[in-house]
Every structure is written in C-alpha cells, then in structure tokens.
Write a protein that holds these residues in place. Structure first.
Motif, short mmCIF file in Angstrom:
data_model
loop_
_atom_site.label_atom_id
_atom_site.label_comp_id
_atom_site.label_asym_id
_atom_site.label_seq_id
_atom_site.Cartn_x
_atom_site.Cartn_y
_atom_site.Cartn_z
N GLU A 128 39.14 57.04 31.94
CA GLU A 128 38.85 55.62 32.16
C GLU A 128 39.90 54.99 33.06
OE1 GLU A 128 37.92 51.63 29.52
OE2 GLU A 128 39.34 53.11 28.73
N LEU A 132 39.53 53.19 36.88
CA LEU A 132 40.00 51.84 37.21
C LEU A 132 40.98 51.86 38.37
CD1 LEU A 132 40.48 50.43 33.59
CD2 LEU A 132 38.70 49.77 35.22
N ARG A 135 39.28 52.39 41.65
CA ARG A 135 38.69 51.16 42.19
C ARG A 135 39.74 50.28 42.84
NH1 ARG A 135 35.59 49.02 37.11
NH2 ARG A 135 35.54 47.10 38.35
N LEU A 136 40.92 50.22 42.25
CA LEU A 136 41.99 49.46 42.88
C LEU A 136 42.32 50.01 44.26
CD1 LEU A 136 44.56 49.02 39.94
CD2 LEU A 136 42.88 47.36 40.75
N TYR A 219 43.94 43.57 41.93
CA TYR A 219 43.59 43.35 40.51
C TYR A 219 42.48 42.33 40.36
CZ TYR A 219 47.75 46.10 39.85
OH TYR A 219 48.67 47.12 39.90
N LEU A 222 38.97 43.70 39.45
CA LEU A 222 38.62 44.06 38.09
C LEU A 222 38.35 42.82 37.26
CD1 LEU A 222 41.39 46.75 37.34
CD2 LEU A 222 39.11 47.10 38.35
N GLU A 223 37.48 42.95 36.28
CA GLU A 223 37.29 41.88 35.31
C GLU A 223 38.55 41.77 34.45
OE1 GLU A 223 34.74 39.90 35.31
OE2 GLU A 223 33.64 41.03 36.86
N GLU A 226 38.89 44.44 31.96
CA GLU A 226 39.25 45.72 32.56
C GLU A 226 40.74 45.76 32.88
OE1 GLU A 226 35.29 47.19 34.91
OE2 GLU A 226 36.41 45.53 35.79
N ARG A 227 41.26 44.65 33.34
CA ARG A 227 42.71 44.61 33.61
C ARG A 227 43.51 44.85 32.34
NH1 ARG A 227 41.00 40.33 37.10
NH2 ARG A 227 41.56 38.70 35.58
N LEU A 230 43.39 48.44 31.41
CA LEU A 230 44.28 49.20 32.28
C LEU A 230 45.73 49.07 31.83
CD1 LEU A 230 44.81 50.87 34.84
CD2 LEU A 230 44.84 48.71 36.13
#
Length: 240
Positions: A128, A132, A135-136, A219, A222-223, A226-227, A230
């Motif tokens: 996971e 994330l 995506r960053l 950042y 991300l929602e 999600e942050r 992370l």
C-alpha cells in the motif's frame, strides 16, 4: 483542512528514517559485496535505479550532487570511465556498461533481502505504501534541471518485490524535497556553500518555510485519509 506544508515537514524525517533503515540492514552484506566486486562504486549506489533506464549527464550530476564541487564530480566520472563502469558517448552522455548492470543487479538482490528481513509479515502495508509513494512520484513537479528530473522514475525490473519498490521509490521521492530546498535557499540569494554553513535563525527559518511550502505539492495529489495512512504506515515501519 490539513496544512500541507506542515504535513511535508512532518513526513520528511519518516521518509529519511525508512530509507536509512534499509541501508543499515544491508550494510555488512553490502560492504562484502563491494569488496568482492573489486569496484569503487561511488555514486553507482545512488544511481542504481537510474543507469539501467537512462544515461546520466554532467549537468544532471551537478543537480543531484549540488553541494559538492565540479572538480569532485569530474574526478568521480573519470574514475568510472577508467574502471569501465561508465562509458561516454559523443554527446557527453554517460551510460551504464555491462559491468554496471551486473553490479546493480547484485545491489537489488541485497536490498530486496534487507527489506524482506526488516518488513517480514508487513506485505500488505508495504504494498500500500509503495502504491502511494508511486503516485507521489508520478505527479511530483519536476524542476527543469533539477535532481528529481534525473532520479525519477526509478528502475523496477519485472517481478520486483513490493519492499524493494518501496525502498527505491522513497529514495527517489526525496529528491523532490531536495529540489524544493534548493529553490528556497536560492530565493534567499544564498549559494550552496552558504546554505551548508547556515545556522538556525531568521534566514534558516525562512528557508525551511519555503522548503516545506514547495515540498507540499505532490501531497495534494492524495486524499487527506491517504496522507495519514502514508505517514502512519512509514512510522510503523520505522518502529517495527
């Protein structure tokens, strides 16, 4: 609404800690591997996830190693050319050689083993977090001529483990903050030499604020939930 600059400030040391943990876990095996190789790896360790994908340039190396001198960088490039771990084309681009690619393959095996030991039983979390961070990296602004432009995306061979992917993605995403920091001290009229010697005070605080503001950009992709996943997930890996 979450303060993204504050979030960027809070997650940076966690990213660094996870990155350092993997290097520490593989240190002894890595030293033995380098000894057996007979090479002087230098920046090949950092560039392990770049050279299998694309060549380097001297301008790119200057961005990545912006706090060193041109003479130091030129000396290291000369050393790699001499030992056959880089070859230079007619346009001055620096390419991996078969020796380099074999060395990188071995490094990847070492780091894969280190992450497997460190994060045993955490496969779901590691996967996971890797998604994330991926995506960053995909959405992070790349400053023209900056370090992230050189260092991302990282090389991921077919079948790469989730742990190794996370490790190298974290290593690469750190260069977004590095570019943000450089932009912040340059905005204050400082040189690389001056920023390395800067002590805490008003100018230092201004640079830190500017760094965090710029480093916040990816950042926002991300929602908020999600942050938090992370940040909490990276914290869990450093305390496991």
């Amino acid at each position: 609404m979450q303060d993204l600059a504050a979030f960027a400030a809070s997650i940076a040391p966690l990213i660094d800690a996870v990155h350092i943990d993997v290097h520490a876990a593989g240190r002894q095996a890595g030293l033995e591997y380098v000894r057996r190789s007979g090479l002087r790896p230098g920046f090949l360790i950092d560039q392990r996830y770049v050279l299998p994908l694309r060549p380097l340039t001297r301008a790119g190396l200057a961005a990545v190693y912006r706090y060193g001198s041109a003479a130091e960088r030129d000396a290291e490039v000369a050393g790699h050319l001499a030992q056959g771990t880089l070859r230079e084309d007619d346009d001055g681009r620096l390419h991996a050689t078969p020796v380099t690619l074999a060395f990188v393959e071995g490094l990847y095996e070492l780091h894969e083993g280190a992450t497997a030991r460190l994060w045993r039983g955490r496969d779901e979390l590691v996967g996971e977090l890797g998604e994330l961070v991926g995506r960053l990296l995909e959405g992070a602004d790349r400053a023209e001529g900056g370090a992230l432009e050189v260092m991302a995306p990282p090389y991921e061979p077919e079948g790469v483990s989730a742990g190794l992917a996370l490790f190298n993605r974290l290593a690469a995403v750190r260069y977004h903050r590095a570019d943000a920091h450089a932009a912040a001290w340059q905005a204050e009229g400082l040189t690389a030499e001056e920023i390395t010697g800067l002590r805490e005070g008003p100018v230092w605080e201004t640079v830190e604020r500017g760094t965090n503001r710029r480093a916040a950009q990816p950042y926002a992709l991300l929602e908020e939930e999600e942050r938090e996943r992370l940040r909490n997930g990276l914290r869990a890996l450093t305390t496991s």
